[in-house]
Design an enzyme around this catalytic site. Structure first.
Site, PDB file in Angstrom:
ATOM      1  N   SER A 138      23.708  40.433  -6.737  1.00  0.00           N
ATOM      2  CA  SER A 138      23.498  41.628  -5.938  1.00  0.00           C
ATOM      3  C   SER A 138      22.089  41.614  -5.330  1.00  0.00           C
ATOM      4  O   SER A 138      21.744  40.710  -4.584  1.00  0.00           O
ATOM      5  CB  SER A 138      23.735  42.868  -6.809  1.00  0.00           C
ATOM      6  OG  SER A 138      23.707  44.047  -6.058  1.00  0.00           O
ATOM      7  N   HIS A 190      27.444  40.815  -2.959  1.00  0.00           N
ATOM      8  CA  HIS A 190      28.495  41.797  -2.692  1.00  0.00           C
ATOM      9  C   HIS A 190      27.896  42.937  -1.891  1.00  0.00           C
ATOM     10  O   HIS A 190      26.686  42.984  -1.664  1.00  0.00           O
ATOM     11  CB  HIS A 190      29.156  42.300  -3.983  1.00  0.00           C
ATOM     12  CG  HIS A 190      28.246  43.060  -4.898  1.00  0.00           C
ATOM     13  ND1 HIS A 190      28.633  43.550  -6.122  1.00  0.00           N
ATOM     14  CD2 HIS A 190      26.940  43.438  -4.778  1.00  0.00           C
ATOM     15  CE1 HIS A 190      27.639  44.173  -6.710  1.00  0.00           C
ATOM     16  NE2 HIS A 190      26.600  44.126  -5.911  1.00  0.00           N
TER      17      HIS A 190
END
Length: 203
Positions: A100, A125
């Site tokens: 992330s 993501h």
């Protein structure tokens, strides 16, 4: 969570013994370690370290080691912007995982100086979060989330040299990569087994 005592390093100087906590000692060698989720407190510490090292020597690289599951988008962007702002080039090295916002910071290192060890795991993501409040507030929050998503994708596309369409597609869900796959993707520049391999890269 069990308490883990802070390691200390004792050095002999001309004034006698001096002890440092391990992170302060690493900072002397221009090493910053991000080994936690990213939040405002962590971001403030890392930003302060980056600014301090710039003031110490604006022409010498800084090494940012990352083993982080990610965290706050705004906190991560504050670190990212500081990495771009300071004069020294910031080399990023992934140990363990960069997921992330951790992956975002890994990709944001200086071109040619972004690394990972062979068994590192990288995951990208889209940002996530729940919205609460009145309908109008939810609409405002949703618009801001879409703006941030577009900004993150734009930055990631620039650092990886991937088409923005691929970044948008790949970040729709958790997208995991090995170190080798992250190199092919453009998130990092090289995979190394030993520290000396990174040291040989041009300054």
């Amino acid at each position: 969570m069990p308490y883990i005592p802070m390691p200390y390093v004792v050095e002999q100087t001309h004034r006698g013994e001096r002890s440092y906590d391990i992170y302060s000692r690493l900072l002397k060698d221009r090493i910053i370690f991000l080994g936690t989720p990213v939040d405002d407190d962590v971001a403030n510490v890392i930003i302060a370290q980056l600014l301090f090292l710039e003031s110490e020597d604006p022409d010498k690289d800084i090494n940012l080691y990352i083993n982080s599951p990610g965290g706050s988008v705004t906190s991560g962007l504050a670190i990212y912007d500081t990495m771009q702002y300071v004069k020294p080039q910031v080399s990023t090295i992934c140990l363990g995982q960069a997921a992330s916002m951790g992956a975002f910071l890994l990709a944001g290192g200086a071109a040619g100086k972004r690394f990972a060890v062979p068994n590192a795991r990288i995951m990208i993501h889209q940002l996530s979060g729940g919205f609460q409040g009145q309908a109008t507030d939810i609409e405002i929050q949703a618009k801001e989330a879409l703006r941030l998503k577009a900004k993150l994708n734009e930055i990631m596309a620039r650092h990886t040299r991937q088409p923005i369409e691929r970044i948008e597609r790949d970040t729709e869900r958790d997208y995991f990569m090995s170190a080798g796959e992250a190199k092919e993707y453009g998130l990092i520049d090289d995979v190394f087994l030993h520290k000396k391999a990174a040291d040989k890269k041009p300054q």
